[in-house]
Design a protein around this motif. Structure first.
Motif, short mmCIF file in Angstrom:
data_model
loop_
_atom_site.label_atom_id
_atom_site.label_comp_id
_atom_site.label_asym_id
_atom_site.label_seq_id
_atom_site.Cartn_x
_atom_site.Cartn_y
_atom_site.Cartn_z
N LEU A 59 -5.15 -11.68 23.75
CA LEU A 59 -5.02 -10.23 23.83
C LEU A 59 -5.74 -9.58 22.65
N PRO A 60 -6.47 -8.50 22.89
CA PRO A 60 -7.15 -7.81 21.79
C PRO A 60 -6.15 -7.35 20.74
N ASN A 61 -6.54 -7.46 19.49
CA ASN A 61 -5.63 -7.12 18.40
C ASN A 61 -6.40 -6.38 17.32
N GLY A 62 -5.68 -5.56 16.55
CA GLY A 62 -6.28 -4.86 15.43
C GLY A 62 -6.53 -3.40 15.73
N PRO A 63 -6.98 -2.64 14.71
CA PRO A 63 -7.22 -1.21 14.88
C PRO A 63 -8.29 -0.94 15.94
N GLY A 64 -7.96 -0.05 16.87
CA GLY A 64 -8.91 0.33 17.90
C GLY A 64 -9.03 -0.64 19.05
N ALA A 65 -8.26 -1.73 19.04
CA ALA A 65 -8.34 -2.71 20.12
C ALA A 65 -7.77 -2.12 21.40
N PRO A 66 -8.38 -2.41 22.56
CA PRO A 66 -7.87 -1.87 23.83
C PRO A 66 -6.53 -2.50 24.21
N THR A 67 -5.64 -1.70 24.77
CA THR A 67 -4.35 -2.18 25.28
C THR A 67 -4.50 -2.42 26.77
N VAL A 68 -4.22 -3.65 27.21
CA VAL A 68 -4.46 -4.00 28.61
C VAL A 68 -3.16 -4.32 29.32
N SER A 69 -3.15 -4.07 30.61
CA SER A 69 -2.02 -4.37 31.48
C SER A 69 -2.54 -5.03 32.75
N TYR A 73 -14.12 -16.38 25.83
CA TYR A 73 -14.15 -15.04 26.41
C TYR A 73 -13.23 -14.13 25.62
N ASP A 74 -13.67 -12.89 25.42
CA ASP A 74 -12.86 -11.90 24.72
C ASP A 74 -12.95 -10.57 25.44
N ILE A 75 -11.81 -9.88 25.53
CA ILE A 75 -11.79 -8.52 26.09
C ILE A 75 -12.24 -7.55 25.00
N VAL A 76 -13.25 -6.75 25.32
CA VAL A 76 -13.78 -5.82 24.31
C VAL A 76 -13.55 -4.35 24.66
N ASP A 77 -13.32 -4.05 25.94
CA ASP A 77 -13.15 -2.64 26.31
C ASP A 77 -12.67 -2.54 27.75
N HIS A 78 -12.31 -1.32 28.15
CA HIS A 78 -11.98 -1.04 29.54
C HIS A 78 -13.23 -0.60 30.30
N GLN A 79 -13.25 -0.83 31.60
CA GLN A 79 -14.29 -0.27 32.45
C GLN A 79 -13.97 1.20 32.72
N GLU A 139 0.84 -1.19 0.00
CA GLU A 139 0.00 0.00 0.00
C GLU A 139 0.87 1.23 0.00
N PRO A 140 0.38 2.32 -0.56
CA PRO A 140 1.16 3.55 -0.51
C PRO A 140 1.44 3.97 0.91
N GLN A 141 2.68 4.30 1.21
CA GLN A 141 3.09 4.70 2.56
C GLN A 141 3.05 6.22 2.67
N THR A 142 2.33 6.68 3.68
CA THR A 142 2.27 8.13 3.90
C THR A 142 3.26 8.58 4.96
N SER A 143 3.84 7.63 5.69
CA SER A 143 4.82 7.98 6.70
C SER A 143 5.71 6.79 6.92
N GLY A 144 6.77 6.98 7.68
CA GLY A 144 7.73 5.91 7.91
C GLY A 144 7.39 5.04 9.08
N THR A 145 6.27 5.29 9.80
CA THR A 145 5.91 4.50 10.97
C THR A 145 4.54 3.89 10.78
N SER A 146 4.32 2.77 11.46
CA SER A 146 3.03 2.12 11.41
C SER A 146 2.05 2.86 12.32
N LEU A 147 0.80 2.95 11.87
CA LEU A 147 -0.20 3.67 12.65
C LEU A 147 -0.88 2.78 13.68
N VAL A 148 -0.79 1.43 13.52
CA VAL A 148 -1.48 0.52 14.40
C VAL A 148 -0.48 -0.42 15.06
#
Length: 392
Positions: free
Chosen positions: A109-119, A137-143, A75-84
């Motif tokens: 662990l949730p994966n993909g664009p917009g997926a929550p990052t958990v610790s 079971y799947d993690i869908v969001d933070h409380q 795909e055409p690259q608009t920048s040198g870093t990944s957005l996701v």
């Protein structure tokens, strides 16, 4: 002489109040009858048999691993870093409510664009789906409940500390607004009533309740109410004309398509309703400001006639509208920022962009709202000048 003037002034003030009541009381009764007529019927409990079970949980451990490499299409690259950012691995969570309370499960662990990052230690929302091979079971969001409650408490304390009793009245008005939106406007639209008619009736009910509750039963408030009603009706008429004339359907994304197909909502009517309700949020500020400004100018300059009061109020109104226009445009631009960035990244010409359904809807929404606000200034200023002159 002074006594005669005082008596004459009192008679004029009483007469203006009677005139205002003669207009507002019928409007209030019509609004009340329309609320009763359009009030949505009680619905049965929604069938949730096909909905995944949702529970609260706490992350008690995270095991991250390197994600497997996959060949992605060029795909055409608009920048040198990944957005996701891509994260792989598993997390151990403990269910904290529901039938599975205290149960510990391992989830991906949730994966993909917009997926929550958990610790570890995070409070999350998990959904349970049943399959032949077992429960998943799947993690869908933070409380966010605790954070939102803290923010709400800080908001209430700040409003009451600064506004005191008037701030408290404003909070009650805010509660009334949310109640009418949640228990009348949204259910009535879902029940099949005309979205534009529901929006006008709901907006009138909100305005009549909130303005008098916040600013008191006064001639000044009545002037603001009349100016708001007139401008709101004009906004509804203009929005209906322009939406129909530009063949706007109200379909802008997948959510609107899903809403129309699953609930049968008239999306064009919903677009009109959004314009009316959105305009009301700024309209009452403009009308109250104009009425208060003209009243104060009249008190400070008792010798001013109708023309001087109108001109003075209009000068303030011009400055107010100039700032409000910028506010409206920036608000819509902020909400549409991802779309604007996508358009810029695709190097689409401006002439092609502004004629698309999505952008055209936002243009009509902002322009019609602005026209309604502009009309509110001369209408409210003229009414306030007449009442203020008679009351002195």
């Amino acid at each position: 002489m002074g006594h005669h003037h005082s008596r004459h002034t009192g008679q004029d003030t009483k007469r203006m109040r009677n005139i205002a009541l003669a207009v507002i009381v019928p409007c209030g009764l019509i609004t009340l009858l329309a609320l009763i007529w359009l009030w949505p019927p009680a619905t049965d409990t929604v069938d949730q048999s096909g909905r995944a079970d949702q529970s609260s949980a706490q992350v008690i451990g995270v095991d991250e691993v390197d994600c497997p490499k996959t060949e992605a299409p060029e795909e055409p690259q608009t920048s040198g870093t990944s957005l996701v950012a891509t994260v792989c691995g598993t997390a151990q969570v403990q269910i904290t409510n529901g039938a599975d309370r205290d149960r510990r499960v391992t989830v991906e662990l949730p994966n993909g664009p917009g997926a929550p990052t958990v610790s570890e230690g995070d409070n999350v929302i998990v959904v349970k789906t049943t399959a032949p091979e077992g429960d998943r079971y799947d993690i869908v969001d933070h409380q966010r409940g605790t954070g939102l409650w803290l923010l709400a408490v800080a908001f209430v304390l700040a409003v009451v500390a600064f506004g005191r009793w008037r701030g408290f009245a404003a909070l009650i008005g805010l509660a009334v607004t949310f109640a009418l939106l949640l228990y009348f406007v949204v259910p009535a639209i879902l029940a099949g009533s005309s979205p534009l008619l529901v929006a006008i009736v709901g907006s009138a009910a909100i305005m009549l309740t909130v303005l008098y509750l916040t600013h008191g039963l006064s001639l000044l408030t009545s002037v603001a109410v009349l100016g708001t009603l007139a401008s709101l009706c004009l906004t509804g008429i203009l929005s209906a004309l322009w939406v129909a004339g530009m063949h706007l359907s109200g379909f802008s994304d997948e959510s609107s398509t899903f809403l129309a197909t699953s609930q049968g909502v008239n999306m064009q009517g919903l677009l009109l309703a959004g314009i009316v309700i959105g305009t009301l949020g700024v309209l009452d500020d403009v009308t109250v400001t104009q009425a208060a400004t003209v009243t104060e100018v009249a008190r400070a300059n008792p010798g001013y006639g109708l023309r001087e009061l109108y001109r003075a109020g209009t000068r303030v109104g011009r400055a107010h509208i100039a700032s409000v226009i910028n506010t409206i445009i920036l608000a819509y631009a902020g909400s549409s920022l991802p779309l604007l960035i996508l358009i810029a990244a695709n190097n689409t010409s401006i002439s092609n962009v502004v004629t698309t359904q999505v952008i055209a809807q936002e243009i009509v929404r902002s322009v019609v709202a602005t026209l309604g606000l502009i009309a509110a200034v001369p209408i409210t200023t003229a009414l306030a000048a007449v009442t203020a002159r008679r009351a002195l």
